[in-house]
Write a protein that holds these residues in place. Sequence first.
Motif, PDB file in Angstrom:
ATOM      1  N   ARG A  27       0.828  -1.208   0.000  1.00 21.97           N
ATOM      2  CA  ARG A  27       0.000   0.000   0.000  1.00 21.97           C
ATOM      3  C   ARG A  27       0.863   1.258   0.000  1.00 21.97           C
ATOM      4  O   ARG A  27       0.562   2.233  -0.692  1.00 21.97           O
ATOM      5  N   ALA A  28       1.943   1.227   0.767  1.00 23.86           N
ATOM      6  CA  ALA A  28       2.848   2.378   0.792  1.00 23.86           C
ATOM      7  C   ALA A  28       3.502   2.581  -0.567  1.00 23.86           C
ATOM      8  O   ALA A  28       3.582   3.712  -1.076  1.00 23.86           O
ATOM      9  N   ALA A  29       3.960   1.499  -1.185  1.00 21.13           N
ATOM     10  CA  ALA A  29       4.648   1.601  -2.475  1.00 21.13           C
ATOM     11  C   ALA A  29       3.709   2.093  -3.573  1.00 21.13           C
ATOM     12  O   ALA A  29       4.161   2.705  -4.550  1.00 21.13           O
ATOM     13  N   ALA A  30       2.416   1.846  -3.431  1.00 19.40           N
ATOM     14  CA  ALA A  30       1.463   2.254  -4.454  1.00 19.40           C
ATOM     15  C   ALA A  30       1.167   3.750  -4.435  1.00 19.40           C
ATOM     16  O   ALA A  30       0.596   4.284  -5.394  1.00 19.40           O
ATOM     17  N   LEU A  31       1.550   4.441  -3.370  1.00 17.04           N
ATOM     18  CA  LEU A  31       1.312   5.879  -3.281  1.00 17.04           C
ATOM     19  C   LEU A  31       2.302   6.616  -4.179  1.00 17.04           C
ATOM     20  O   LEU A  31       3.498   6.341  -4.157  1.00 17.04           O
ATOM     21  N   ARG A  32       1.809   7.559  -4.945  1.00 18.11           N
ATOM     22  CA  ARG A  32       2.633   8.214  -5.953  1.00 18.11           C
ATOM     23  C   ARG A  32       3.595   9.229  -5.355  1.00 18.11           C
ATOM     24  O   ARG A  32       4.712   9.374  -5.816  1.00 18.11           O
ATOM     25  N   ARG A  33       3.170   9.965  -4.352  1.00 21.82           N
ATOM     26  CA  ARG A  33       3.999  11.042  -3.810  1.00 21.82           C
ATOM     27  C   ARG A  33       4.918  10.531  -2.708  1.00 21.82           C
ATOM     28  O   ARG A  33       4.473   9.816  -1.797  1.00 21.82           O
ATOM     29  N   PRO A  34       6.203  10.894  -2.758  1.00 15.72           N
ATOM     30  CA  PRO A  34       7.124  10.462  -1.701  1.00 15.72           C
ATOM     31  C   PRO A  34       6.662  10.870  -0.300  1.00 15.72           C
ATOM     32  O   PRO A  34       6.819  10.093   0.650  1.00 15.72           O
ATOM     33  N   GLY A  35       6.093  12.066  -0.188  1.00 17.97           N
ATOM     34  CA  GLY A  35       5.619  12.512   1.118  1.00 17.97           C
ATOM     35  C   GLY A  35       4.495  11.641   1.645  1.00 17.97           C
ATOM     36  O   GLY A  35       4.420  11.363   2.851  1.00 17.97           O
ATOM     37  N   ASP A  36       3.589  11.210   0.751  1.00 14.42           N
ATOM     38  CA  ASP A  36       2.501  10.332   1.171  1.00 14.42           C
ATOM     39  C   ASP A  36       3.031   8.969   1.596  1.00 14.42           C
ATOM     40  O   ASP A  36       2.552   8.377   2.567  1.00 14.42           O
TER      41      ASP A  36
END
Length: 241
Positions: A42-51
Motif C-alpha cells: 500500500r505504501a509503495a502504491a502511493l505516488r507522492r514520496p511525502g505520502d
Amino acid sequence: MSAVSRVSVPGAGPEGPKVWAVRPPAAGPRNASTLDAAERRRAAALRRPGDRALFAAAHTALRQLLGERLDMRPAEVPLTRLPCPGCRGPHGRPAVAGAAGERLHFSLSHSGGLALIVLADRPVGVDVEQLPQPRTAMDASRALHPVEQRELTRLAGSDPAACAVAFARCWTRKEACLKATGEGLGGAGPRTLLVGTGPRPRVPAGWWVADVPVPAGYAAACALPDSAATSASASSARQHR
C-alpha cells in the motif's frame, strides 16, 4: 526518526481515548521492516514520496503503540478487517485480530503530512483533514445533513474562509463516527448523521464526539459509540469470524 506525540483531547478524561499525532521524518522512511507485506504494498502504491513517508511512519507508530500494550513485537501484531456492517464484506473497521481485539481498539487517519492514531477500550474512530478551499467545501457540503448544509450556506455568504473551517470540522466529526462503526462514507451516513458545523459538536444520541486539537490548516475529531452500540458491534464481529 518520525515525530510521535500525545495529543490532549478536551473531555476525554483519564479513561477516555488516547490520541497521538505522527509526522514523518524529514528524510523519508528509513526502515519499513515493522510493516507487513500488505502495508508495504500500500505504501509503495502511493505516488507522492511525502505520502509514502507519512503512511510508513503512521503505520509503524501504530504497530509500536499496539505492541507496547499487547506485550508483542510491533511486526507481530496481527491486524485484520472486521466485516462491513452493510454488506458483510471483509472491508469493515480495521482491528487487532483475535481476543486482544475485543479489549484494544484503534483508528488511524492521515492527511497532508499529519497522521492521528487513537487507541481505546471500545470501537473508536478518528479523522484528520487539511482545510479545503471554500469552493471545494461548498461543493462537498451537498453530502452533509440538510441542517449542516444550511449552516454552511449562511456562513459562506459572509465569510468563505470560515465556511471552509466549519465544513472541515463537520466532516471530520462525521467520518470519525462512521469509522467507529465501520460503516464508512459509502452509505447514507454522511447525510443522516447530524454533528454540526459550529465550534462545538452536536453530539448524536449514544455517542461521545470531540474535536482534536491540531495545527492550523487542519481539522480533526474522534468519536466513540455508547456501550450498547459497542456490545452489538463486538457480538456481530464474533459471529462472522
